[in-house]
Design a protein around this motif. Structure first.
Motif, PDB file in Angstrom:
ATOM      1  N   LEU A 160       0.860  -1.178   0.000  1.00 43.49           N
ATOM      2  CA  LEU A 160       0.000   0.000   0.000  1.00 43.49           C
ATOM      3  C   LEU A 160       0.897   1.229   0.000  1.00 43.49           C
ATOM      4  N   ARG A 161       0.881   1.968  -1.092  1.00 40.65           N
ATOM      5  CA  ARG A 161       1.757   3.137  -1.233  1.00 40.65           C
ATOM      6  C   ARG A 161       1.110   4.408  -0.698  1.00 40.65           C
ATOM      7  N   SER A 162      -0.177   4.580  -0.983  1.00 40.75           N
ATOM      8  CA  SER A 162      -0.866   5.782  -0.517  1.00 40.75           C
ATOM      9  C   SER A 162      -2.362   5.593  -0.674  1.00 40.75           C
ATOM     10  N   PHE A 163      -3.101   6.504  -0.065  1.00 38.23           N
ATOM     11  CA  PHE A 163      -4.527   6.573  -0.333  1.00 38.23           C
ATOM     12  C   PHE A 163      -4.924   8.034  -0.442  1.00 38.23           C
ATOM     13  N   HIS A 164      -5.930   8.272  -1.264  1.00 36.09           N
ATOM     14  CA  HIS A 164      -6.382   9.632  -1.518  1.00 36.09           C
ATOM     15  C   HIS A 164      -7.895   9.689  -1.338  1.00 36.09           C
ATOM     16  N   LEU A 165      -8.350  10.626  -0.513  1.00 33.34           N
ATOM     17  CA  LEU A 165      -9.777  10.830  -0.300  1.00 33.34           C
ATOM     18  C   LEU A 165     -10.248  11.988  -1.170  1.00 33.34           C
TER      19      LEU A 165
ATOM     20  N   ARG B  25      -3.328   3.475  -3.915  1.00 27.63           N
ATOM     21  CA  ARG B  25      -2.219   3.254  -4.855  1.00 27.63           C
ATOM     22  C   ARG B  25      -1.433   2.073  -4.310  1.00 27.63           C
ATOM     23  N   VAL B  26      -1.386   0.984  -5.076  1.00 30.96           N
ATOM     24  CA  VAL B  26      -0.772  -0.258  -4.593  1.00 30.96           C
ATOM     25  C   VAL B  26       0.167  -0.852  -5.633  1.00 30.96           C
ATOM     26  N   ASP B  27       1.131  -1.621  -5.130  1.00 24.70           N
ATOM     27  CA  ASP B  27       1.974  -2.481  -5.973  1.00 24.70           C
ATOM     28  C   ASP B  27       1.374  -3.874  -5.899  1.00 24.70           C
ATOM     29  N   LEU B  28       1.061  -4.462  -7.046  1.00 24.08           N
ATOM     30  CA  LEU B  28       0.517  -5.822  -7.048  1.00 24.08           C
ATOM     31  C   LEU B  28       1.601  -6.820  -6.637  1.00 24.08           C
ATOM     32  N   PRO B  29       1.206  -7.971  -6.093  1.00 20.48           N
ATOM     33  CA  PRO B  29       2.183  -8.929  -5.578  1.00 20.48           C
ATOM     34  C   PRO B  29       2.929  -9.720  -6.652  1.00 20.48           C
ATOM     35  N   ALA B  30       2.419  -9.711  -7.880  1.00 19.97           N
ATOM     36  CA  ALA B  30       3.071 -10.463  -8.952  1.00 19.97           C
ATOM     37  C   ALA B  30       3.204  -9.570 -10.181  1.00 19.97           C
ATOM     38  N   TYR B  31       4.328  -9.718 -10.864  1.00 16.72           N
ATOM     39  CA  TYR B  31       4.590  -8.952 -12.078  1.00 16.72           C
ATOM     40  C   TYR B  31       4.066  -9.741 -13.282  1.00 16.72           C
ATOM     41  N   PRO B  32       3.612  -9.064 -14.335  1.00 15.87           N
ATOM     42  CA  PRO B  32       3.128  -9.796 -15.511  1.00 15.87           C
ATOM     43  C   PRO B  32       4.204 -10.696 -16.120  1.00 15.87           C
ATOM     44  N   ASP B  33       3.759 -11.787 -16.726  1.00 14.54           N
ATOM     45  CA  ASP B  33       4.687 -12.671 -17.441  1.00 14.54           C
ATOM     46  C   ASP B  33       5.362 -11.906 -18.570  1.00 14.54           C
ATOM     47  N   PRO B  34       6.618 -12.239 -18.891  1.00 16.97           N
ATOM     48  CA  PRO B  34       7.347 -11.509 -19.940  1.00 16.97           C
ATOM     49  C   PRO B  34       6.633 -11.506 -21.284  1.00 16.97           C
ATOM     50  N   ASP B  35       5.885 -12.561 -21.588  1.00  9.27           N
ATOM     51  CA  ASP B  35       5.187 -12.598 -22.883  1.00  9.27           C
ATOM     52  C   ASP B  35       3.954 -11.699 -22.905  1.00  9.27           C
TER      53      ASP B  35
ATOM     54  N   GLY C 260      14.329  -3.492 -17.142  1.00 11.76           N
ATOM     55  CA  GLY C 260      14.527  -4.237 -15.905  1.00 11.76           C
ATOM     56  C   GLY C 260      13.405  -4.075 -14.892  1.00 11.76           C
ATOM     57  N   HIS C 261      12.240  -3.715 -15.345  1.00  9.80           N
ATOM     58  CA  HIS C 261      11.120  -3.515 -14.424  1.00  9.80           C
ATOM     59  C   HIS C 261      10.693  -4.819 -13.769  1.00  9.80           C
ATOM     60  N   ASP C 262      10.234  -4.689 -12.510  1.00  8.80           N
ATOM     61  CA  ASP C 262       9.840  -5.875 -11.759  1.00  8.80           C
ATOM     62  C   ASP C 262       8.593  -5.667 -10.900  1.00  8.80           C
ATOM     63  N   THR C 263       7.969  -4.472 -10.998  1.00 11.92           N
ATOM     64  CA  THR C 263       6.830  -4.163 -10.150  1.00 11.92           C
ATOM     65  C   THR C 263       5.753  -3.448 -10.954  1.00 11.92           C
ATOM     66  N   LEU C 264       4.498  -3.863 -10.747  1.00  7.70           N
ATOM     67  CA  LEU C 264       3.363  -3.204 -11.384  1.00  7.70           C
ATOM     68  C   LEU C 264       2.580  -2.450 -10.311  1.00  7.70           C
ATOM     69  N   GLN C 265       2.355  -1.178 -10.563  1.00  4.45           N
ATOM     70  CA  GLN C 265       1.645  -0.326  -9.623  1.00  4.45           C
ATOM     71  C   GLN C 265       0.377   0.187 -10.296  1.00  4.45           C
ATOM     72  N   LEU C 266      -0.674   0.372  -9.503  1.00  4.21           N
ATOM     73  CA  LEU C 266      -1.924   0.892 -10.045  1.00  4.21           C
ATOM     74  C   LEU C 266      -2.743   1.564  -8.973  1.00  4.21           C
ATOM     75  N   HIS C 267      -3.744   2.293  -9.421  1.00  2.00           N
ATOM     76  CA  HIS C 267      -4.717   2.905  -8.527  1.00  2.00           C
ATOM     77  C   HIS C 267      -5.981   2.060  -8.576  1.00  2.00           C
ATOM     78  N   VAL C 268      -6.588   1.829  -7.423  1.00  2.00           N
ATOM     79  CA  VAL C 268      -7.895   1.184  -7.335  1.00  2.00           C
ATOM     80  C   VAL C 268      -8.823   2.203  -6.689  1.00  2.00           C
TER      81      VAL C 268
END
Length: 183
Positions: A46-51, A61-71, A81-89
């Protein structure tokens, strides 16, 4: 206090949502192109939250626990060299908000439980931190980006964004004053 007040109800007392969280997302297509199975909201950072009072809405704003497959990930992400996917929910029609403590530095589980009238109870509880609220059961994801996490776990590095508009506007996370990003 009303029946759905998160202070009166525990997740164990409620049936959990039968479908995975992605099934209550209004715009799942982008994540569907990146993942064959979108990871659960377990062990997310959990990176942040916005009201936003106009919704009333709340964005995590969160980093998901798994990175997408290379394909499935764009080739340039692998090249960087990215290894983390971040998104807003984003959650809308937020009520009964309770926040105690500070955002933990360790990964957290975001629990969703079904409530009557197409509502959900959202709860994050870790040692010294409690965050819960009720919201509509229609979520929106956005500002999806990829980056290479530092040894310290920082995300204050260059990001590659999925959205063309985000790509034009940002090369890394903007400051919190940037309302077009955080609202």
């Amino acid at each position: 206090m009303n029946e759905t007040d998160p202070r009166n109800v525990t997740v164990k007392e409620l049936p959990t949502l039968a479908p995975p969280w992605i099934d209550v997302v209004r715009n799942p297509d982008v994540l569907g192109t990146l993942y064959s199975d979108v990871p659960p909201l377990e062990s997310v950072r959990l990176r942040s939250f916005h009201l936003d009072w106009r919704g009333p809405a709340l964005t995590l704003r969160v980093d998901l626990p798994a990175y997408p497959d290379p394909d499935r990930a764009p080739p340039e992400w692998s090249e960087l060299g990215h290894d983390t996917l971040q998104l807003h929910v984003q959650f809308t029609a937020v009520e009964d908000l309770t926040v105690r403590g500070w955002i933990p530095a360790v990964p957290v589980d975001i629990s969703l439980a079904a409530l009557p009238y197409r509502r959900i109870l959202v709860r994050i509880a870790e040692a010294g931190f409690e965050f819960c609220f009720t919201a509509s059961d229609s979520l929106t994801v956005g500002h999806i980006s990829s980056y290479c996490q530092t040894e310290t776990g920082s995300d204050e590095v260059p990001h590659s964004f999925v959205s063309r508009l985000d790509t034009r506007l940002f090369t890394s996370l903007p400051g919190t004053h940037e309302s077009t990003f955080y609202q």
